[in-house]
Design a protein around this motif. Structure first.
Motif, PDB file in Angstrom:
ATOM      1  N   GLU A   1       0.827  -1.182   0.123  1.00 29.04           N
ATOM      2  CA  GLU A   1       0.088   0.050   0.217  1.00 29.04           C
ATOM      3  C   GLU A   1       0.891   1.211   0.069  1.00 29.04           C
ATOM      4  OE1 GLU A   1      -1.954  -0.741   3.555  1.00 29.04           O
ATOM      5  OE2 GLU A   1      -3.756  -1.752   2.675  1.00 29.04           O
ATOM      6  N   LEU A   2       2.137   1.029  -0.014  1.00 25.25           N
ATOM      7  CA  LEU A   2       2.979   2.407   0.274  1.00 25.25           C
ATOM      8  C   LEU A   2       2.973   3.448  -0.733  1.00 25.25           C
ATOM      9  CD1 LEU A   2       6.626   1.174   1.206  1.00 25.25           C
ATOM     10  CD2 LEU A   2       5.218   2.780   2.617  1.00 25.25           C
ATOM     11  N   PRO A   3       2.621   2.947  -2.181  1.00 28.91           N
ATOM     12  CA  PRO A   3       2.414   4.166  -3.107  1.00 28.91           C
ATOM     13  C   PRO A   3       1.193   4.871  -2.746  1.00 28.91           C
ATOM     14  CG  PRO A   3       2.927   1.905  -4.202  1.00 28.91           C
ATOM     15  CD  PRO A   3       2.794   1.675  -2.751  1.00 28.91           C
ATOM     16  N   GLN A   4       0.082   4.194  -2.061  1.00 29.73           N
ATOM     17  CA  GLN A   4      -1.180   4.992  -1.965  1.00 29.73           C
ATOM     18  C   GLN A   4      -1.006   5.773  -0.669  1.00 29.73           C
ATOM     19  OE1 GLN A   4      -1.698   1.154  -2.735  1.00 29.73           O
ATOM     20  NE2 GLN A   4      -1.390   2.202  -4.776  1.00 29.73           N
ATOM     21  N   LEU A   5       0.055   4.938   0.363  1.00 25.49           N
ATOM     22  CA  LEU A   5      -0.197   5.659   1.765  1.00 25.49           C
ATOM     23  C   LEU A   5       0.700   6.992   1.666  1.00 25.49           C
ATOM     24  CD1 LEU A   5       0.092   2.438   3.945  1.00 25.49           C
ATOM     25  CD2 LEU A   5      -1.842   4.016   3.657  1.00 25.49           C
ATOM     26  N   ILE A   6       1.945   6.810   0.924  1.00 23.58           N
ATOM     27  CA  ILE A   6       2.728   8.183   1.043  1.00 23.58           C
ATOM     28  C   ILE A   6       3.151   8.924  -0.236  1.00 23.58           C
ATOM     29  CG2 ILE A   6       3.878   7.258   3.215  1.00 23.58           C
ATOM     30  CD1 ILE A   6       6.092   6.583   0.959  1.00 23.58           C
ATOM     31  N   ASP A   7       3.630   9.948  -0.159  1.00 22.89           N
ATOM     32  CA  ASP A   7       3.909  10.840  -1.400  1.00 22.89           C
ATOM     33  C   ASP A   7       4.991   9.999  -2.248  1.00 22.89           C
ATOM     34  OD1 ASP A   7       4.841  12.495  -3.092  1.00 22.89           O
ATOM     35  OD2 ASP A   7       5.668  14.015  -2.026  1.00 22.89           O
ATOM     36  N   GLU A   8       4.568   9.722  -3.439  1.00 21.64           N
ATOM     37  CA  GLU A   8       5.322   8.908  -4.310  1.00 21.64           C
ATOM     38  C   GLU A   8       6.768   9.254  -4.493  1.00 21.64           C
ATOM     39  OE1 GLU A   8       4.048   6.941  -7.747  1.00 21.64           O
ATOM     40  OE2 GLU A   8       1.677   7.106  -7.199  1.00 21.64           O
ATOM     41  N   ASN A   9       6.895  10.454  -4.356  1.00 26.25           N
ATOM     42  CA  ASN A   9       8.309  11.066  -4.503  1.00 26.25           C
ATOM     43  C   ASN A   9       9.239  10.776  -3.549  1.00 26.25           C
ATOM     44  OD1 ASN A   9       8.123  12.666  -6.919  1.00 26.25           O
ATOM     45  ND2 ASN A   9       7.034  14.025  -5.703  1.00 26.25           N
ATOM     46  N   LEU A  10       8.642  10.105  -2.293  1.00 29.05           N
ATOM     47  CA  LEU A  10       9.440   9.514  -1.203  1.00 29.05           C
ATOM     48  C   LEU A  10      10.145   8.367  -1.572  1.00 29.05           C
ATOM     49  CD1 LEU A  10       7.267  10.845   1.828  1.00 29.05           C
ATOM     50  CD2 LEU A  10       9.467  12.092   0.680  1.00 29.05           C
ATOM     51  N   LEU A  11       9.528   7.647  -2.337  1.00 33.03           N
ATOM     52  CA  LEU A  11       9.840   6.107  -2.632  1.00 33.03           C
ATOM     53  C   LEU A  11      11.008   5.866  -3.078  1.00 33.03           C
ATOM     54  CD1 LEU A  11       6.445   4.968  -4.123  1.00 33.03           C
ATOM     55  CD2 LEU A  11       7.457   4.009  -1.866  1.00 33.03           C
ATOM     56  N   PRO A  12      11.866   4.902  -2.959  1.00 34.73           N
ATOM     57  CA  PRO A  12      13.032   4.867  -3.159  1.00 34.73           C
ATOM     58  C   PRO A  12      13.267   4.663  -4.928  1.00 34.73           C
ATOM     59  CG  PRO A  12      12.418   2.843  -2.368  1.00 34.73           C
ATOM     60  CD  PRO A  12      11.545   3.884  -2.006  1.00 34.73           C
ATOM     61  N   ALA A  13      14.185   5.570  -5.512  1.00 35.20           N
ATOM     62  CA  ALA A  13      14.190   5.481  -6.797  1.00 35.20           C
ATOM     63  C   ALA A  13      14.943   4.277  -7.455  1.00 35.20           C
ATOM     64  CB  ALA A  13      14.924   6.834  -7.291  1.00 35.20           C
ATOM     65  N   GLY A  14      14.413   3.816  -8.292  1.00 32.25           N
ATOM     66  CA  GLY A  14      15.144   2.736  -9.160  1.00 32.25           C
ATOM     67  C   GLY A  14      14.929   1.240  -8.571  1.00 32.25           C
ATOM     68  N   LEU A  15      13.977   1.346  -7.416  1.00 32.17           N
ATOM     69  CA  LEU A  15      13.646  -0.010  -6.990  1.00 32.17           C
ATOM     70  C   LEU A  15      12.242  -0.155  -7.638  1.00 32.17           C
ATOM     71  CD1 LEU A  15      15.010   0.006  -3.472  1.00 32.17           C
ATOM     72  CD2 LEU A  15      16.161  -0.777  -5.643  1.00 32.17           C
ATOM     73  N   MET A  16      11.858  -1.691  -7.467  1.00 35.67           N
ATOM     74  CA  MET A  16      10.710  -2.144  -7.843  1.00 35.67           C
ATOM     75  C   MET A  16       9.758  -1.819  -6.905  1.00 35.67           C
ATOM     76  SD  MET A  16      10.946  -5.638  -9.864  1.00 35.67           S
ATOM     77  CE  MET A  16      12.174  -5.826 -11.089  1.00 35.67           C
ATOM     78  N   GLU A  17       8.526  -1.432  -6.977  1.00 38.06           N
ATOM     79  CA  GLU A  17       7.461  -1.042  -6.059  1.00 38.06           C
ATOM     80  C   GLU A  17       6.907  -2.664  -5.450  1.00 38.06           C
ATOM     81  OE1 GLU A  17       4.012   0.989  -7.247  1.00 38.06           O
ATOM     82  OE2 GLU A  17       5.280   2.611  -7.855  1.00 38.06           O
ATOM     83  N   PRO A  18       6.554  -2.537  -3.979  1.00 38.61           N
ATOM     84  CA  PRO A  18       6.678  -3.836  -3.235  1.00 38.61           C
ATOM     85  C   PRO A  18       5.464  -4.699  -4.094  1.00 38.61           C
ATOM     86  CG  PRO A  18       6.787  -1.933  -1.640  1.00 38.61           C
ATOM     87  CD  PRO A  18       6.669  -1.409  -3.106  1.00 38.61           C
ATOM     88  N   ALA A  19       4.547  -4.220  -4.513  1.00 38.13           N
ATOM     89  CA  ALA A  19       3.432  -5.142  -5.201  1.00 38.13           C
ATOM     90  C   ALA A  19       4.036  -6.009  -6.275  1.00 38.13           C
ATOM     91  CB  ALA A  19       2.225  -4.303  -5.767  1.00 38.13           C
ATOM     92  N   LYS A  20       4.885  -5.130  -7.139  1.00 38.17           N
ATOM     93  CA  LYS A  20       5.393  -5.997  -8.405  1.00 38.17           C
ATOM     94  C   LYS A  20       6.424  -6.977  -7.686  1.00 38.17           C
ATOM     95  CE  LYS A  20       7.713  -5.077 -12.625  1.00 38.17           C
ATOM     96  NZ  LYS A  20       8.416  -4.343 -13.492  1.00 38.17           N
ATOM     97  N   LEU A  21       7.327  -6.638  -6.613  1.00 40.01           N
ATOM     98  CA  LEU A  21       8.092  -7.553  -6.204  1.00 40.01           C
ATOM     99  C   LEU A  21       7.539  -8.775  -5.596  1.00 40.01           C
ATOM    100  CD1 LEU A  21      10.752  -5.208  -3.972  1.00 40.01           C
ATOM    101  CD2 LEU A  21      11.400  -7.079  -5.482  1.00 40.01           C
TER     102      LEU A  21
END
Lengths: 229, 1000
Positions: free
Chosen positions: B358-378
């Motif tokens: 849920e991270l991409p929905q819970l927080i500002d997407e700009n805060l996510l680590p760059a270059g890494l896959m999103e947890p759902a895809k992982l």
């Protein structure tokens, strides 16, 4: 009464299939498909099983390459085998192989496609027996068996088949809810569910058996052969 | 002659997962496959039809076709995506086609690819940005997007080119000079991906400068400094991954409580090994082999031995989750296949720790680590990898867990474990656990060729992730080849055709042959004998490539013909690379040239001991890279329960788990969803050992426990809680508390202090505390540690999507895997199957909200309430487990479920979901106390379901044993949960919330 169980190249249910036949009172021999170079070998047996698994990793479609391998030197022998009144069972991957060998219907008529849900499923399904004349299913009305497949959606392409088993709530989108079919003689049974994984109470979800034990399928064939051979 | 064929499904299935990747897309996406075939002669069309398709399901095309003629009821494709493996990547479909053609007398080289037809309107940028990354991974595949119209008319059938690897590395070994400053040596280490530290480089340099070494090298025509083969072998063998240097390090540790400065001479000997030795000395007599082999071996049963091993595959999974996970599970299967004289895998277990989906929905997407896959895809990727790896190998996945926490968003943890079955005695009388390589035995490597894939896996995993992480460390597994290898080995073992065996994992043959050579004191091999996937590999690349599915065997020369013949018959590649010797050296040749001469003693024992400092930490505020929003729902207990059940860590994982085959081999009697309706979750996987040749009625259960969030409170408690959960899980299935063994898998943030890693000493302090806690709890529970592994650099150091620097370190994580033994007469499941039942709380009420799911979810939770985790008394838990077993032996328990994440009310709910029972909660208390009893978490507690006609006897026996118990609920058919603080809550609604929509 001796049963031949064919394995190799990614087949993986040979041991529990042998266990089921033994429990039903048969002697069993597991042979690697590469050791079956002499077609006559199979005539030492009174029944034959193609167990489940992932032959050739399901690449090019489940059962495809394995059926090619069998076809080369065993196909005629298998038809002879049935002509002599001997039963054959193909479970899951074995069912997929049987359809491709044309032992259940003419080659190319029926097949098993990817599940409608698009992925592999392991769950228990309630099954109704719709053809008690199939020697494997005598006296069985209903069974609860596990299905474990990614390609189990039965496709009839409009051809009439002898439906032997039917899902109560079609979990993979099979035509006419078909879970298993038998050939004209009733000697050959192909089915997606795994009766060899339901041979005792402890293997059932919650340890509760509903309907006939999966073991009964193997007992039927053993009794049939013992009476005849 | 080159030919392209395309195989199209007659009945195309909409790939819903992909369709949902396109915003607002209402159409359909389906997949077809294509093959490129290169052969001397053009295969006849009939042979192709016969060879590759099933006409009942598929259509074959060898030239441009009219889409609407094939699919009159479908829309025209708006886009077509073409996905093909990059040169050199394992292509299982192509291999199968080569075999299929060979069966028809056609020798050909093949490559495969997939086409995704997008039917319906969508925007090109969405296809490129959202769909393309979903259909493949650009590290290992080329993905191109075409408009439907142009693709269908293009000249792909005429212009058919097979991908091929074109590398031209010199097939020679070169000297790697260690002349120069320390900085230059460190630069060399970094450039070659050696992961050697300063001290290690200097040790190597000093060794090569020794007079006797130089003299010997000169005589044999070797250069002064190491050859590239030698330095690479040293780096692999000395890597953290292979040598566990941190667990062997000398650690200075001032204890914050006592102020005493203690020096620990190796965590492994001081705590892990010591725990097992002390337990053995105290009378546990069923350990067969615990410190030396690929896996721990135990003798619970008089007929069969069991071995068990759990590995991590974190770094490869971060880059390519599918490939990382499938090679993880196939890799640990090989550990088992190479344990003793070879064991048969009978069960898999898999644990994933991931960032919240849920991270991409819970927080500002700009805060996510760059270059890494999103947890759902992982999650989708690692899940599919484990599915294919287990299912296609015919090994049931019987146990596992998924843990979600934001601190895993920088590095996912993927644990793969396997249980193996061994005979105590083989048909020829040898002990099953004996490894007996002799001088003169031939060295056979079986399974396949090497490529540049998987080079530097061992050293790469010993480094932190960054955007330059090597793509060659990514691989795809080939379960079919491995299944053939496995079947072949079981046959060869029973025929007595080899004397010793081990797997090829990290470091490839450098490690496997290097390790086996320790048994005889040397080995001599020629790298040119090893088949290669393509020409152009350097000797050092052959030596350390981690290409999959390979095992190494020692074969007595008198059996080598039989060994090779059987391999050929079973379609397994086997080749002799040399022989074992007692020369004291690992001697490596390439053709006639000597390319390495490594002294066995230096190679295996030369690595200098690390000296580290640790700092004590306790009760830290959570330091995390992002703060997640919390609910405010504590004033309504019913609503709280509903939300808790929906949390990722608690919700049903059935949609994922049911894609694993958990019942193949026909012996799974304790299933992931154990009730008659298959809904309620089981506590552990249980295997019928009798089916595998064990004694009558024997069973083995596998469970797991981990409590990473407790690390910040106390690493010691974290260790104890992990063990307690793992033990509690399998106790709940009815195993004998005296027959439980454990495995420890540590995944840590970097515990070595450096200018870029300023908290290393604290992380190391937590590691020391964890080991010390682990020692205490294991010796208390008398549960020996039989195998373990560690993974030490689980940090992300990079940027977030806005470009700001970002460091994400995982919470210190200890996964404890438990395996226990019991009798099927005593098997318990966790489902209430009857109405006439009463539910009891069983065990000492040691409950707290610290690090609980409730405290994570909602604000307003009082962390001071209840018993502090620092005061949890695990001796009481041990008593509870022994008493549990006694009560169970009396046949008094109908069902049992351990109280774990989410507390008692979640446990009770799960027990009644199968049949949608009604639950009447008993007892009166304040609202605050009710919350603690209902949602508090702690060790050593169960819910027991007792049939009403047995409650009297149960209470009598439990009172006699002086174990605390308390009636908490009665069961009825109302379908409602009611109680003093819960008003008419629909169990069906709770279940719906728990059966979370995972469609990711």
């Amino acid at each position: 009464m001796k049963v031949l169980i064919i394995t190799g190249d990614g087949v993986n249910c040979e041991l529990e299939t042998a266990r089921a036949f033994k429990m039903a009172g048969a002697e069993t021999q597991i042979l690697h498909v590469s050791d079956l170079t002499e077609a006559s070998l199979i005539h030492d047996f009174q029944a034959l099983a193609l167990p489940g698994g992932f032959s050739f990793g399901d690449e090019l479609g489940s059962g495809k390459v394995f059926s090619l391998k069998i076809k080369n030197f065993l196909q005629d022998a298998l038809f002879d085998f049935v002509a002599q009144g001997k039963p054959i069972i193909g479970i899951c991957n074995g069912f997929q192989v049987l359809t491709k060998l044309g032992l259940l219907s003419k080659p190319g008529e029926i097949g098993l496609a990817h599940n409608e849900g698009g992925h592999f499923i392991d769950q228990w399904a309630t099954l109704k027996v719709t053809d008690e004349d199939c020697i494997w299913l005598k006296g069985i009305k209903e069974m609860h068996l596990p299905i474990r497949h990614g390609e189990g959606r039965f496709i009839s392409n409009g051809h009439t088949v002898r439906k032997a088993l039917e899902y109560l709530d079609n979990p993979n989108g099979s035509d006419d809810s078909i879970a298993g079919v038998t050939d004209e003689s009733g000697l050959v049974l192909g089915l997606m569910p795994h009766p060899e994984a339901a041979i005792k109470e402890a293997l059932y979800p919650g340890g509760v058996v509903t309907g006939s034990l999966g073991l009964q399928i193997f007992k039927n064939a053993v009794n049939y052969c013992k009476e005849r051979f | 002659m080159k030919k392209r064929i395309e195989i199209l499904p007659k009945y195309p299935v909409n790939l819903r997962g992909l369709s949902s990747a396109l915003p607002g897309f209402k159409g359909k996406i389906f997949k077809s496959s294509y093959y490129l075939i290169e052969s001397e002669t053009t295969p006849a069309w009939d042979a192709l039809v016969e060879g590759v398709i099933d006409p009942s399901l598929q259509m074959l095309k060898g030239e441009n076709f009219e889409f609407s003629a094939l699919y009159p009821h479908e829309n025209q494709p708006s886009f077509v995506l073409d996905v093909q493996f990059l040169p050199g990547v394992t292509d299982n479909s192509a291999k199968a086609l080569e075999e299929a053609l060979k069966l028809q007398g056609i020798s050909a080289k093949c490559a495969s690819g997939s086409l995704y037809y997008v039917l319906g309107e969508c925007r090109e940028e969405d296809v490129k940005n959202n769909l393309a990354p979903e259909v493949g991974n650009s590290l290992i595949q080329s993905i191109s997007v075409h408009s439907g119209e142009s693709f269908l008319k293009n000249d792909r059938f005429e212009k058919c080119e097979l991908p091929g690897v074109k590398i031209h590395h010199d097939q020679k070994a070169y000297e790697v000079s260690l002349e120069g400053s320390l900085e230059e040596l460190m630069a060399l280490s970094k450039e070659r991906c050696l992961a050697l530290n300063e001290n290690e480089l200097q040790t190597i340099k000093a060794y090569y400068e020794k007079e006797e070494v130089q003299k010997r090298r000169l005589e044999l025509g070797l250069p002064k400094w190491p050859t590239d083969v030698e330095i690479e072998v040293l780096a692999q063998t000395w890597s953290e991954h292979c040598k566990h240097k941190i667990f062997a390090a000398t650690i200075d540790y001032p204890d914050s409580e006592t102020g005493e400065n203690s020096q620990i001479k190796g965590l492994y000997p001081s705590f892990i090994k010591k725990a097992t030795k002390d337990i053995e000395a105290a009378g546990v007599d069923w350990l067969v082999s615990v410190f030396s082999d690929n896996a721990g071996i135990v003798r619970f049963d008089e007929n069969v031995d069991l071995c068990i091993k759990v590995e991590t595959h974190n770094s490869p999974s971060a880059l390519d989750p599918y490939g990382g996970a499938i090679t993880g599970i196939l890799g640990v299967n090989r550990d088992i296949m190479g344990c003793g004289l070879g064991a048969k895998p009978i069960a898999n277990t898999d644990v994933f720790c991931l960032g919240s989906t849920e991270l991409p929905q819970l927080i500002d997407e700009n805060l996510l680590p760059a270059g890494l896959m999103e947890p759902a895809k992982l999650l989708r990727g690692v899940h599919k990898g484990v599915e294919d790896g287990g299912n296609k190998s015919g090994i049931p996945t019987i146990n596992g867990a998924m843990v979600f926490d934001q601190d895993y968003a920088g590095k996912p943890l993927v644990f793969c474990g396997t249980v193996g079955l061994m005979s105590a005695t083989l048909p020829d009388g040898r002990a099953g656990d004996e490894k007996g390589a002799k001088v003169g035995d031939e060295i056979y490597v079986i399974g396949g060729a090497v490529g540049a894939d998987g080079i530097h896996g061992a050293t790469f995993s010993s480094m932190e992730l960054n955007e330059d992480s090597p793509a060659t460390a990514v691989q795809i597994g080939d379960p079919l080849t491995q299944k053939r290898v496995m079947d072949f080995l079981m046959e060869a073992r029973d025929l007595g055709l080899y004397t010793c065996i081990t797997d090829n994992g990290a470091g490839g043959i450098a490690s496997s042959i290097g390790e086996m050579a320790e048994l005889t004191g040397g080995a001599k091999i020629d790298l040119n004998t090893h088949p290669r996937k393509y020409p152009g590999l350097s000797p050092w690349e052959i030596m350390i490539s981690e290409s999959q599915e390979r095992m190494t065997c020692a074969v007595d020369p008198k059996h080598s013909d039989a060994f090779s013949e059987l391999a050929k018959k079973r379609g397994v590649s086997a080749f002799c690379m040399g022989h074992f010797s007692d020369s004291g050296f690992l001697e490596v040749f390439y053709k006639d040239e000597r390319v390495a001469l490594l002294e066995m003693e230096f190679l295996h024992d030369g690595v200098p001991t690390l000296e580290l400092k640790a700092k004590s930490v306790k009760n830290q505020e959570r330091q995390t890279w992002v703060t997640l929003p919390k609910r405010d729902c504590l004033n309504d207990a019913g609503n709280t329960l509903k939300h808790l059940l929906n949390r990722e860590n608690i919700a049903s994982k059935a949609p994922w788990v049911r894609q694993y085959d958990h019942e193949v081999q026909g012996a799974t009697i304790g299933k992931p969803f154990g009730g008659s309706k298959g809904i309620s979750p089981g506590d552990a996987g249980v295997i019928d050992l009798e089916a595998h040749g064990g004694s009558e009625g024997a069973m083995a259960a596998v469970g797991c426990g981990l409590a990473p969030r407790m690390s910040m409170v106390s690493a010691r408690v974290m260790a104890k809680q992990s063990v307690d959960e793992a033990v509690r899980n399998i106790i709940a299935t009815g195993v004998d508390p005296k027959k439980i063994c454990l495995l420890d898998n540590f995944c840590w943030p970097d515990p070595v202090q450096s200018p870029t890693n300023t908290q290393g000493e604290e992380k190391l302090g937590q590691l020391v505390d964890t080991c010390s806690g682990l020692y205490d709890i294991c010796t208390l529970y008398k549960t020996p540690l039989v195998s373990g592994k560690d993974s030490m650099k689980n940090d992300f150091r990079g940027k977030n999507r806005a470009g700001d620097p970002l460091v994400i370190s995982i919470q210190p994580t200890l996964l404890v895997t438990s395996m226990g033994y019991g009798h099927q007469d005593q098997i318990l499941r966790s489902v209430v199957e009857k109405e006439e039942v009463t539910l009891y709380h069983f065990g000492h009420k040691q409950l707290s909200f610290v690090a609980s799911e409730l405290a994570e979810m909602t604000s307003g939770v009082s962390l001071d309430q209840g018993v502090s985790p620092h005061d949890w008394d695990y001796a009481l838990c041990k008593e509870t487990y022994d008493h549990f077993s006694k009560v169970n032996k009396e046949g008094l328990i109908h069902a049992a479920h351990d109280i774990s994440d989410g507390g008692l009310l979640c446990a009770v709910s799960e027990m009644v979901f199968d049949h949608n029972w009604g639950v009447e909660l008993l007892g009166k208390s304040t609202y605050e106390d009710f919350l603690l009893t209902g949602f508090g978490e702690g060790p050593g507690q169960f819910i027991l379901a007792i049939e009403n006609h047995k409650t009297h006897e149960f209470e009598r026996v439990a009172s006699e044993l002086k174990v605390p118990f308390e009636k908490v609920a009665t069961i009825n058919s109302s379908g409602k949960m009611v109680g003093e603080h819960i008003n008419d809550l629909s169990v069906k609604e709770l279940r719906t919330s728990w059966q979370r929509d995972w469609s990711l």
